[in-house]
Scaffold this motif. Structure first.
Motif, PDB file in Angstrom:
ATOM      1  N   HIS A  17       0.828  -1.209   0.000  1.00 31.43           N
ATOM      2  CA  HIS A  17       0.000   0.000   0.000  1.00 31.43           C
ATOM      3  C   HIS A  17       0.867   1.266   0.000  1.00 31.43           C
ATOM      4  O   HIS A  17       0.472   2.285  -0.587  1.00 31.43           O
TER       5      HIS A  17
ATOM      6  N   TYR B 178       1.740   1.713  -3.600  1.00 35.16           N
ATOM      7  CA  TYR B 178       0.573   2.193  -4.340  1.00 35.16           C
ATOM      8  C   TYR B 178       0.300   3.676  -4.064  1.00 35.16           C
ATOM      9  O   TYR B 178       0.076   4.463  -4.992  1.00 35.16           O
TER      10      TYR B 178
ATOM     11  N   ASN C 101       1.698   1.743  -9.843  1.00 33.76           N
ATOM     12  CA  ASN C 101       0.439   1.073 -10.189  1.00 33.76           C
ATOM     13  C   ASN C 101       0.650  -0.258 -10.896  1.00 33.76           C
ATOM     14  O   ASN C 101      -0.301  -0.899 -11.325  1.00 33.76           O
TER      15      ASN C 101
ATOM     16  N   VAL D 111      -4.984  -1.015 -10.081  1.00 28.59           N
ATOM     17  CA  VAL D 111      -3.604  -1.353 -10.411  1.00 28.59           C
ATOM     18  C   VAL D 111      -3.552  -2.237 -11.650  1.00 28.59           C
ATOM     19  O   VAL D 111      -4.554  -2.813 -12.074  1.00 28.59           O
TER      20      VAL D 111
END
Length: 255
Positions: free
Chosen positions: A37, A40, A45, A71
């Motif tokens: 995370h 991200y 992505n 993603v």
């Protein structure tokens, strides 16, 4: 974070990709989730894994909970028959908690599937593309002859090549990158740190950033590593005389 189209696939991927193969080595699952995370939220992505490391594939699926739809997800199969290819993909979809993968690679070192070959892999990839279970097909190999054969195929099905490429690789690798660019085939760089032999991430980035069509997949094991990678992604090293001398020295030392 910079984003580019991955060849003719037109997948808009972050130029810094997250290699998830090492997620299995992170003892704490919550730490692994936090790492994915963090990547991200920092703009990455594009996440790459493989059915050959099923534990990492499953962990990535768990880590992507809640963000899968945002993603681009890539996995691989080393199947040598159509039946095995179908089986591997179904297991991967289950592990990744998804109905499809954006990019599905055949991982091979010894052969290139042909449209009429008895293994049935080419036809299986066509069927999977038509069904929507895979959005795009790619080829992963460390064999230059196999990679070149895919580029020269009269019936191309692979839109992306994944191949080792880093500051230590040879002229054939650079030729392959140039051929991919000329034919609008996406190029993903395996082993950007040559499996740990290259420890200077700044020099690794300096080398790779010379090639606008190259997407390096960085194996990430910790938040500290990720922060260093993200720093050079947003602060690309300028190749001045000093950096060039260091790059040449490293290449010559190992070659």
């Amino acid at each position: 974070m910079d984003y580019i189209a991955l060849g003719k696939s037109n997948l808009m991927v972050s130029r810094t990709a997250f290699g998830a193969m090492s997620l299995k080595d992170i003892a704490d699952e919550e730490q692994a989730i936090a790492l994915v995370h963090e990547a991200y939220e920092s703009g990455i992505n594009f996440f790459d894994t493989s059915h050959s490391t099923l534990e990492s594939e499953k962990r990535l699926g768990d880590c992507l909970y809640g963000i899968r739809q945002d993603v681009i997800l890539s996995t691989k199969s080393s199947a040598q028959s159509a039946a095995q290819l179908y089986s591997d993909l179904e297991e991967s979809l289950d592990s990744l908690h998804t109905d499809y993968v954006d990019l599905f690679h055949l991982e091979t070192e010894t052969f290139l599937p042909q449209i009429d070959s008895s293994d049935g892999i080419y036809a299986a990839l066509q069927n999977l593309l038509a069904s929507g279970k895979i959005r795009h097909a790619g080829l992963t190999t460390q064999n230059y002859v196999v990679a070149s054969g895919a580029l020269e195929s009269k019936n191309p099905i692979f839109e992306v090549i994944q191949f080792p490429f880093n500051i230590l690789t040879d002229e054939n690798s650079k030729k392959l990158v140039a051929e991919c660019e000329s034919k609008d085939i996406g190029f993903i760089a395996m082993k950007p740190l040559y499996s740990g032999l290259v420890q200077n991430i700044k020099l690794a980035f300096a080398f790779l950033n010379q090639y606008e069509n190259v997407i390096p997949v960085w194996g990430v094991r910790s938040s500290e590593e990720l922060k260093q990678i993200l720093y050079y992604a947003s602060h690309p090293p300028v190749i001045d005389d000093s950096i060039k001398a260091e790059m040449d020295s490293m290449h010559n030392f190992f070659n």
